[in-house]
Design a protein around this motif. Structure first.
Motif, PDB file in Angstrom:
ATOM      1  N   PRO A 341     -51.425  46.317 -13.286  1.00 23.39           N
ATOM      2  CA  PRO A 341     -52.678  46.579 -12.575  1.00 23.39           C
ATOM      3  C   PRO A 341     -52.504  47.320 -11.254  1.00 23.39           C
ATOM      4  O   PRO A 341     -53.419  47.333 -10.437  1.00 23.39           O
ATOM      5  N   PHE A 342     -51.347  47.887 -11.025  1.00 21.01           N
ATOM      6  CA  PHE A 342     -51.079  48.562  -9.767  1.00 21.01           C
ATOM      7  C   PHE A 342     -51.328  50.056  -9.924  1.00 21.01           C
ATOM      8  O   PHE A 342     -51.439  50.569 -11.033  1.00 21.01           O
ATOM      9  N   GLN A 343     -51.405  50.748  -8.791  1.00 14.47           N
ATOM     10  CA  GLN A 343     -51.685  52.179  -8.809  1.00 14.47           C
ATOM     11  C   GLN A 343     -50.760  52.883  -7.838  1.00 14.47           C
ATOM     12  O   GLN A 343     -50.480  52.382  -6.742  1.00 14.47           O
ATOM     13  N   TRP A 344     -50.271  54.052  -8.262  1.00 14.00           N
ATOM     14  CA  TRP A 344     -49.412  54.867  -7.400  1.00 14.00           C
ATOM     15  C   TRP A 344     -50.199  55.323  -6.179  1.00 14.00           C
ATOM     16  O   TRP A 344     -51.286  55.871  -6.301  1.00 14.00           O
ATOM     17  N   GLN A 345     -49.643  55.094  -4.990  1.00 15.71           N
ATOM     18  CA  GLN A 345     -50.383  55.312  -3.748  1.00 15.71           C
ATOM     19  C   GLN A 345     -49.893  56.516  -2.950  1.00 15.71           C
ATOM     20  O   GLN A 345     -50.375  56.756  -1.849  1.00 15.71           O
ATOM     21  N   HIS A 346     -48.946  57.256  -3.485  1.00 15.54           N
ATOM     22  CA  HIS A 346     -48.330  58.315  -2.685  1.00 15.54           C
ATOM     23  C   HIS A 346     -48.538  59.681  -3.344  1.00 15.54           C
ATOM     24  O   HIS A 346     -49.400  59.839  -4.200  1.00 15.54           O
ATOM     25  N   VAL A 347     -47.751  60.650  -2.937  1.00 16.76           N
ATOM     26  CA  VAL A 347     -47.900  62.016  -3.424  1.00 16.76           C
ATOM     27  C   VAL A 347     -47.672  62.052  -4.929  1.00 16.76           C
ATOM     28  O   VAL A 347     -46.660  61.559  -5.432  1.00 16.76           O
ATOM     29  N   TYR A 348     -48.631  62.671  -5.635  1.00 18.65           N
ATOM     30  CA  TYR A 348     -48.563  62.736  -7.097  1.00 18.65           C
ATOM     31  C   TYR A 348     -48.879  64.163  -7.527  1.00 18.65           C
ATOM     32  O   TYR A 348     -50.028  64.591  -7.522  1.00 18.65           O
ATOM     33  N   GLN A 599     -46.290  49.818  -1.018  1.00 21.22           N
ATOM     34  CA  GLN A 599     -47.671  50.101  -0.676  1.00 21.22           C
ATOM     35  C   GLN A 599     -48.603  49.756  -1.823  1.00 21.22           C
ATOM     36  O   GLN A 599     -49.737  49.327  -1.608  1.00 21.22           O
ATOM     37  N   MET A 600     -48.150  49.938  -3.067  1.00 24.06           N
ATOM     38  CA  MET A 600     -49.034  49.656  -4.199  1.00 24.06           C
ATOM     39  C   MET A 600     -49.318  48.152  -4.296  1.00 24.06           C
ATOM     40  O   MET A 600     -50.430  47.757  -4.634  1.00 24.06           O
ATOM     41  N   PHE A 601     -48.342  47.321  -3.965  1.00 28.14           N
ATOM     42  CA  PHE A 601     -48.599  45.880  -3.991  1.00 28.14           C
ATOM     43  C   PHE A 601     -49.497  45.486  -2.821  1.00 28.14           C
ATOM     44  O   PHE A 601     -50.393  44.643  -2.972  1.00 28.14           O
ATOM     45  N   ALA A 602     -49.277  46.091  -1.647  1.00 26.34           N
ATOM     46  CA  ALA A 602     -50.139  45.790  -0.492  1.00 26.34           C
ATOM     47  C   ALA A 602     -51.586  46.173  -0.782  1.00 26.34           C
ATOM     48  O   ALA A 602     -52.518  45.443  -0.437  1.00 26.34           O
ATOM     49  N   THR A 603     -51.782  47.314  -1.430  1.00 24.55           N
ATOM     50  CA  THR A 603     -53.139  47.739  -1.788  1.00 24.55           C
ATOM     51  C   THR A 603     -53.759  46.789  -2.798  1.00 24.55           C
ATOM     52  O   THR A 603     -54.955  46.470  -2.725  1.00 24.55           O
ATOM     53  N   MET A 738     -58.952  51.507   5.420  1.00 18.39           N
ATOM     54  CA  MET A 738     -58.248  51.565   4.136  1.00 18.39           C
ATOM     55  C   MET A 738     -57.492  52.888   4.010  1.00 18.39           C
ATOM     56  O   MET A 738     -56.369  52.920   3.515  1.00 18.39           O
ATOM     57  N   GLN A 739     -58.094  53.956   4.489  1.00 23.87           N
ATOM     58  CA  GLN A 739     -57.389  55.231   4.400  1.00 23.87           C
ATOM     59  C   GLN A 739     -56.181  55.253   5.314  1.00 23.87           C
ATOM     60  O   GLN A 739     -55.146  55.820   4.977  1.00 23.87           O
ATOM     61  N   GLU A 740     -56.298  54.619   6.499  1.00 25.86           N
ATOM     62  CA  GLU A 740     -55.144  54.551   7.382  1.00 25.86           C
ATOM     63  C   GLU A 740     -54.023  53.739   6.745  1.00 25.86           C
ATOM     64  O   GLU A 740     -52.849  54.077   6.842  1.00 25.86           O
ATOM     65  N   ALA A 741     -54.417  52.647   6.093  1.00 28.99           N
ATOM     66  CA  ALA A 741     -53.395  51.797   5.468  1.00 28.99           C
ATOM     67  C   ALA A 741     -52.716  52.501   4.304  1.00 28.99           C
ATOM     68  O   ALA A 741     -51.568  52.224   3.996  1.00 28.99           O
ATOM     69  N   ARG A 742     -53.436  53.406   3.662  1.00 27.56           N
ATOM     70  CA  ARG A 742     -52.879  54.048   2.469  1.00 27.56           C
ATOM     71  C   ARG A 742     -52.509  55.509   2.702  1.00 27.56           C
ATOM     72  O   ARG A 742     -52.103  56.197   1.776  1.00 27.56           O
TER      73      ARG A 742
END
Length: 1297
Positions: A341-348, A599-603, A738-742
């Motif tokens: 259930p996690f999502q990639w949070q970085h450059v893709y 970061q994906m777990f934190a989100t 949320m945008q700052e956190a991610r």
């Protein structure tokens, strides 16, 4: 009746958002690719070449057919959608990543399909699906320009190679510059005319073709449906007869009249020739994933894919390489869809154009794909940072993994289950093996075998003198008939007159049947891939459901409302990580300890917390529902926390759901129909994609039933949104935080890739600098808060820390951050570790300097402390620490050496100081780094060093605890009490140093020396020192103040207090003492700001008893204080065993140190003890014990007391008969330790209390004579029976029981 495109933009539930056509703009002609020119300029700047020549984009050494020319978006429909603006630059770049490609009639011109993805600033994604084909160039200006470029190339080539023929030289150049795609093509040169043998273009003999791309842009990845639609569109262009309707009808239909399937529903719409079916998962199912996972597993192999998936979970840098764009997209999407259930949070960026290769220097986690022409040879791919890089060569089934990658839990069992799922669909799980059932080739993309067949056929045609024997090529015959208008009219005439041409009719029927069979096979293949996709994804989802079944119990929800939570997000802990890890099976810990820091777990946890105030995020809703379902069946569960592998139990049900949906079509879209087009528009011309009528495709007909329903639904939705607008006033605040956190690592978006002006590049790099500085601040703060918080709880116990696993994870994360900082803006990569590379440059530079200058750079690390008069100061420097690391043969790589150096510097509290010294050589930094690099930003660099300096406030043993097998030099200094003139003894002294990892063994101290150095395997944190002598010579008595031991690599100095005599006839007659150590804490003034505020370890209990031995007086504690001390000592032992086994530290300190069990029981026995001197002789507690044993050994008492009495006497006799001369206090200490270990102390106390000797040696108020107090003491000691107490060998050496 129609409305403008603006109105249509208000309907966000369309299947496709845009249709675009990319190709050559005949109005502007041939233009060099600007991005390629910029890339060449950057490469020239990097390697110190002429930037002007590179920036022109002209390369006369390269054949014009191999050069890259600029493509453009020729048209796109509709013009714009408000909620999804059309990004023309990004679409153009990703539709044609190589730019325009030119071919001639002799080159392979097979259509190609690939997809791409655009990630917007808010993290949302848009998918693009591209069908690329070749179209004949009819513009004479383009042909003329290409001819001119060819002639210039030939002239330049002849002038530079006067001694070689034009043919051979041109061929050699072209072979060097050709792409891998062309290298794979069949050897047509054997059948080509001589003009093509040189790889050039001759307008008088060659037909020129140029690439063109058709693109559909959608919000959801319906890959199969879009590929099918575009393929049919291209077939309509190349067919001999015009399609049933103008192409505008089909494009308008898919843009405006085909809706998105509802969740859990199946949609059918119509292409040019065949219907197209697609389905969408339900709300409680895994989200849509249409890219074939079977292909990803077949390309990489199961084990390799699991390893890459692990790197993705741990947010490492992943670089995919392949010669095929669609393979890049398939693997990238396959890996990310497995994250549920996690999502990639970085450059893709699954497809990174070759001109943007420098974006790989981004110092953030990323998942990027690179066309393998740029990385055919792995050694030539220069990346500034590789310490945290996972390199994946898709075509060659090869991966490179980062060092120290933790294994995914139950990896072997997971691979086994995945392999069984693949085998059930006929796909081999072995890497590099050809699947037993291969995926149907995409339209226009024939397999290698097909191309080989075509080559053989062409060769046969060439060899055939008649050049007309088709050898049964029925398909070719039919195409010939269909392409000839005269033959078609003749055939129609014969049918009207009743004459049948059986051969032609049979061919038509056969081809029609084959078409139906192909369509049916394609549908079956799509169903098979969908079923396989969902089963593979369910296996991974089941693993996460098992591992995080109880995650909700560890979520910290402390904020009263959403606004306060968002405001204090950075200062709050949202997840109890230590408790969660302590609740997990031990084999899972190496992976989970790293994963929960991502970061994906934190989100994921952030979304869970916010779900109490707003609607749940879709992935979270599905995951929580699965956990609740699992609990219903498992009724909570030790099984959920067990390390035993649990196979997925819903594979069959998930596949059946897919199949049942396809069997029932829930919605059929409106059929394509004639539009209100102008006369003469939409004229068909075979082989050429027409210029579409823009006014028709930019409007939507409102007499559509579907438009009415969707527009009404949208109006209702807008009305509800306005009604609840006041309830969502904090949306801006929420989005901001949320945008700052991610945002870290999300500054690189494809929407901005095409804008490569110097200002944009500078702004992007500045964002990277700010992000790295913020990450450093957050990491150091986290390390301090965790470390100091745990120490405060323990109030001074030296082994009180955050768990070693969690601490090690945080330090490893810091090492990764330092690597990324040192990689940012690096001019040229040298080695896999940028940090170690700079250290080596610094070392080489310093070695060239004069000895006097290099001596000035040394820093006195250890100043004199209060008791280090005889301990020489340890002078260490950055270079000396490097030499220590370089001498460690256990470390084989530069990445490992860099991390070891960081750990050593952190343990020595010198990390900030060393890095400051390293960066002080500004000339070296300017030589190696670009001007925008983090290390050349002075203000940010100073803040960065300050954050690292704050880590000096706590103690880390991250080097000592990790490198446990290395040899370490130790220095021992014995400090006597000089004022009593016993500094030197004539006997033969010896010493044995013990630590948590072992002991040094007994070592003789040189005669007339109080200082010695020895090398031994890492002892870990030092705990005890055994000091003794053989009582030889005239001056055998030795009064020792303390023993100092120092680790010569880490600089840690331990003090072992003694304050007692060693010698016969003095003190308690001991020739050997076991001393308990304490870590020396340098004062802040003497340590240059590196002082540690962590409380020291416990001291030896001999400090307390020495007052009794030397002065005959004991320290007067009240009975309440003594009883409280015993309770605290036992409580500390209980807490020791409640910690994880690997994190408990030394039990010897709790048994024999200051405020230990032995010290508190000594106070108990000393209370009311008649220890007055009789004839200059001191009476010890051990004297009382021996007299009690003498009384108990009488025959009557032995019979009455039974086995308890016998065991007590047996222990006393064994202690007295030991060959060690440990003295009376040492014997009492040994008795207490053995009694605690063997759970006998509560049984022995009644024996001593009931002995008549107690009346002679204890006063009436003594605690030992109070039955109530003794009973309470027995009860306290019985609590130790629940724990397995193990004693160090230094305590029980020589005891035979």
């Amino acid at each position: 009746m129609s409305v403008s495109s603006a109105a249509s933009g208000a309907v966000p539930c369309r299947f496709a958002n845009y249709f675009a056509v990319c190709g050559i703009d005949t109005a502007t002609g041939l233009e060099p690719d600007e991005l390629t020119a910029l890339y060449q300029w950057l490469e020239a700047d990097r390697h110190g070449k002429d930037q002007y020549t590179a920036a022109t984009g002209e390369n006369s050494e390269q054949s014009p057919l191999k050069r890259k020319f600029k493509s453009k978006v020729l048209a796109h429909y509709p013009k714009n959608i408000e909620w999804n603006p059309f990004d023309q630059d990004a679409v153009n770049m990703l539709c044609m990543p190589k730019g325009l490609l030119f071919q001639t009639q002799a080159d392979p011109r097979d259509p190609q399909f690939h997809s791409f993805i655009i990630t917007r600033e808010d993290g949302s994604r848009t998918y693009g699906f591209v069908h690329t084909f070749y179209e004949e160039v009819t513009c004479p200006q383009i042909c003329s320009a290409m001819q001119t470029l060819q002639e210039m190339h030939n002239a330049e080539h002849v002038s530079t190679n006067p001694h070689s023929s034009c043919s051979s030289s041109s061929s050699s150049i072209d072979s060097l510059t050709s792409s891998l795609d062309e290298a794979e093509s069949p050897p047509f040169s054997s059948i080509l005319p001589s003009s093509r043998a040189v790889g050039g273009y001759d307008s008088s003999r060659d037909t020129l073709y140029v690439s063109k791309a058709l693109c559909l842009v959608t919000t959801m990845p319906f890959m199969y449906a879009c590929r099918n639609f575009l393929s049919q569109l291209h077939r309509a262009v190349t067919a001999a007869t015009a399609p049933p309707l103008p192409l505008e009808s089909y494009i308008h239909n898919i843009l405006y009249e085909v809706p998105l399937p509802a969740p859990g529903r199946t949609l059918k719409f119509h292409g040019v020739y065949e219907p197209i079916v697609c389905q969408r998962p339900g709300l409680e199912e895994l989200p849509l994933a249409d890219f074939p996972l079977s292909e990803a597993f077949s390309l990489l192999g199961v084990e390799n894919l699991v390893q890459v998936f692990t790197c993705n979970l741990l947010e490492m840098q992943i670089l995919l390489c392949s010669r095929d764009y669609q393979r890049l997209m398939t693997v990238a999407e396959g890996i990310t869809t497995l994250l549920f259930p996690f999502q990639w949070q970085h450059v893709y960026v699954p497809i990174l154009p070759a001109s943007l290769l420098h974006f790989l220097d981004a110092p953030v986690p990323y998942l990027m794909g690179l066309q393998s022409k740029e990385c055919t040879d792995r050694s030539t791919l220069e990346l500034s940072q590789e310490a945290n890089l996972c390199f994946v060569d898709i075509d060659n089934h090869y991966i490179e993994l980062p060092e120290d990658l933790p294994q995914f839990p139950n990896k072997t069992e997971l691979i086994q289950e995945l392999s069984e799922v693949l085998l059930s669909f006929g796909i081999s799980a072995n890497i590099g093996a050809t699947p037993k059932r291969t995926r149907t080739c995409s339209p226009g993309k024939p397999s290698t075998s097909n191309r080989e067949c075509k080559t053989v056929t062409l060769q046969q045609l060439e060899d055939d003198g008649h050049n007309g024997n088709l050898a049964g090529e029925e398909l070719t015959m039919l195409e010939l008939l269909q392409g000839n208008a005269t033959l078609e009219r003749l055939h129609a005439l014969t049918k009207r007159t009743g004459v049948t041409v059986a051969r032609v009719d049979a061919l038509r029927a056969s081809i029609k049947a084959q078409g139906i069979d192909r369509q049916r096979a394609a549908e079956e293949e799509e169903l098979r891939n969908a079923k396989l996709n969902v089963q593979l994804r369910e296996v991974f989802a089941s693993r996460f459901t098992t591992m995080f079944a109880d995650y909700e119990g560890f979520v910290i929800q402390s904020a009263p409302d959403l606004e306060s939570w968002l405001t204090n997000r950075e200062q709050m802990d949202n997840f109890d990580k230590a408790s969660f890890l302590s609740d997990q099976p031990e084999p899972y810990l190496p992976f989970l300890s790293h994963f929960i820091e991502t970061q994906m777990f934190a989100t994921f946890i952030d979304n869970k917390i916010m779900s109490q105030w707003e609607e749940k995020e879709p992935l979270l809703r599905v995951f929580d529902a699965r956990i609740n379902k699992a609990r219903l069946y498992n009724v909570r569960a030790p099984c959920l926390r067990s390390s035993n592998y649990q196979r997925c139990s819903i594979l069959r049900e998930s596949a059946q759901a897919i199949e049942q949906r396809l069997m029932k079509i829930d919605h059929i879209a409106i059929h394509p129909h004639l539009l209100d087009m102008k006369f003469g528009q939409g004229k068909y011309e075979q082989g050429f994609f027409p210029k579409l009528q823009a006014d028709v495709l930019n409007t939507v007909l409102i007499n559509s039933k579907w438009f009415h329903s969707t527009a009404s639904a949208q109006r209702r939705k807008d009305h509800n949104a306005h009604q609840t607008e006041h309830l969502n006033a904090d949306n801006d605040l929420k989005e901001k935080y949320m945008q700052e956190a991610r945002s870290l690592g999300k500054n690189l978006r494809l929407a901005k890739l095409a804008d490569l002006s110097p200002a944009v590049i500078a702004q992007t790099n500045w964002k990277f600098v700010e992000g790295l500085l913020k990450e450093c601040r957050m990491k150091t703060k986290r390390m301090l808060v965790e470390k100091m918080g745990r120490e405060a709880v323990e109030l001074g116990h030296g082994d009180a820390n955050i768990t070693g696993l969690e601490e090690n994870t945080l330090i490893a994360s810091l090492c990764d951050l330092l690597e990324r900082i040192w990689s940012h803006g690096l001019q040229v990569k040298q080695g896999k570790s940028a940090l170690w590379s700079l250290l080596l440059h610094y070392q080489a530079r310093e070695e060239k300097l004069e000895h006097t200058e290099s001596s000035l750079s040394r820093v006195l690390e250890r100043k004199k402390s209060d008791c280090s008069i005889a301990m020489p100061s340890l002078c260490v420097s950055l270079l000396q620490d490097m030499s220590h690391i370089q001498s460690m043969l256990e470390i084989k790589t530069d990445v490992g050496r860099a991390r070891a150096w960081v750990r050593l510097s952190l343990e020595k509290k010198l990390l900030s100081q060393h890095l400051k010294q390293l960066l002080s050589r500004q000339a070296l930094t300017k030589k190696l780094y670009k001007r925008y690099a983090f290390l050349r930003c002075e203000e940010e660099k100073e803040q960065f060093l300050f954050y690292l300096l704050s880590l000096n406030a706590v103690d880390y043993f991250c080097f000592t605890s990790v490198f446990t097998t290395i040899m370490i030099p130790y220095r021992v200094v014995i400090i006597p009490i000089k004022k009593l003139s016993n500094a030197i003894t004539t006997s033969n002294p010896w010493v044995c140093v013990s630590g948590e990892l072992g002991d040094s063994g007994i070592m003789q101290i040189p005669k007339n020396s109080l200082d010695m150095t020895f090398d031994t395997q890492n002892l870990g944190k030092l705990t005890t020192v055994q000091l003794g002598h053989d009582n030889a010579g005239l001056l055998a008595k030795w009064l020792v103040d303390c023993v100092m031991v120092r680790n010569e690599i880490t600089g840690h100095t331990y003090r072992f207090p003694c304050g007692r005599w060693l010698g016969k006839g003095v003190d308690d007659g001991s020739l050997e003492r076991v001393l308990i150590g304490e870590l020396v804490v340098p004062s802040r003034d003497d340590d240059g700001g590196r002082g540690c505020r962590t409380p020291p370890l416990q001291q030896s209990s001999s400090q307390t008893t020495s007052m009794t031995s030397l002065s005959g007086r004991e320290y007067k504690l009240t009975s309440a204080q003594i009883q409280e001390g015993i309770g605290d000592a036992v409580s500390n032992i209980v807490k020791h065993f409640q910690k994880p086994e690997k994190e408990r530290g030394s039990l010897t300190v709790l048994l024999c140190g200051e405020n230990s069990l032995v010290a508190s029981l000594e106070q108990f026995f000393h209370h009311g003890f008649k220890s007055a001197r009789l004839f200059q002789r001191t009476v010890f507690v051990w004297d009382f014990v021996e007299k009690a044993v003498a009384f108990l050994q009488s025959a009557d008492q032995m019979v009455d007391m039974g086995l308890t009495c016998q065991s007590f006497c047996h222990y006393i006799m064994a202690i007295n008969s030991t060959p060690r001369n440990i003295g009376k206090d040492g014997k009492f200490q040994l008795l207490v330790c053995l009694g605690a270990r063997d759970r006998l102390l509560p049984q022995w106390l009644p024996l001593l209390v009931g002995c008549p000797v107690i009346l002679q040696m204890y006063e009436d108020p003594a605690l030992l004579r109070d039955p109530t107090t003794v009973s309470a003491l027995i009860g306290i000691l019985q609590t130790l029976h629940n724990f397995p107490i193990k004693l160090e060998s230094s305590l029980i050496k020589g005891i035979d029981l």
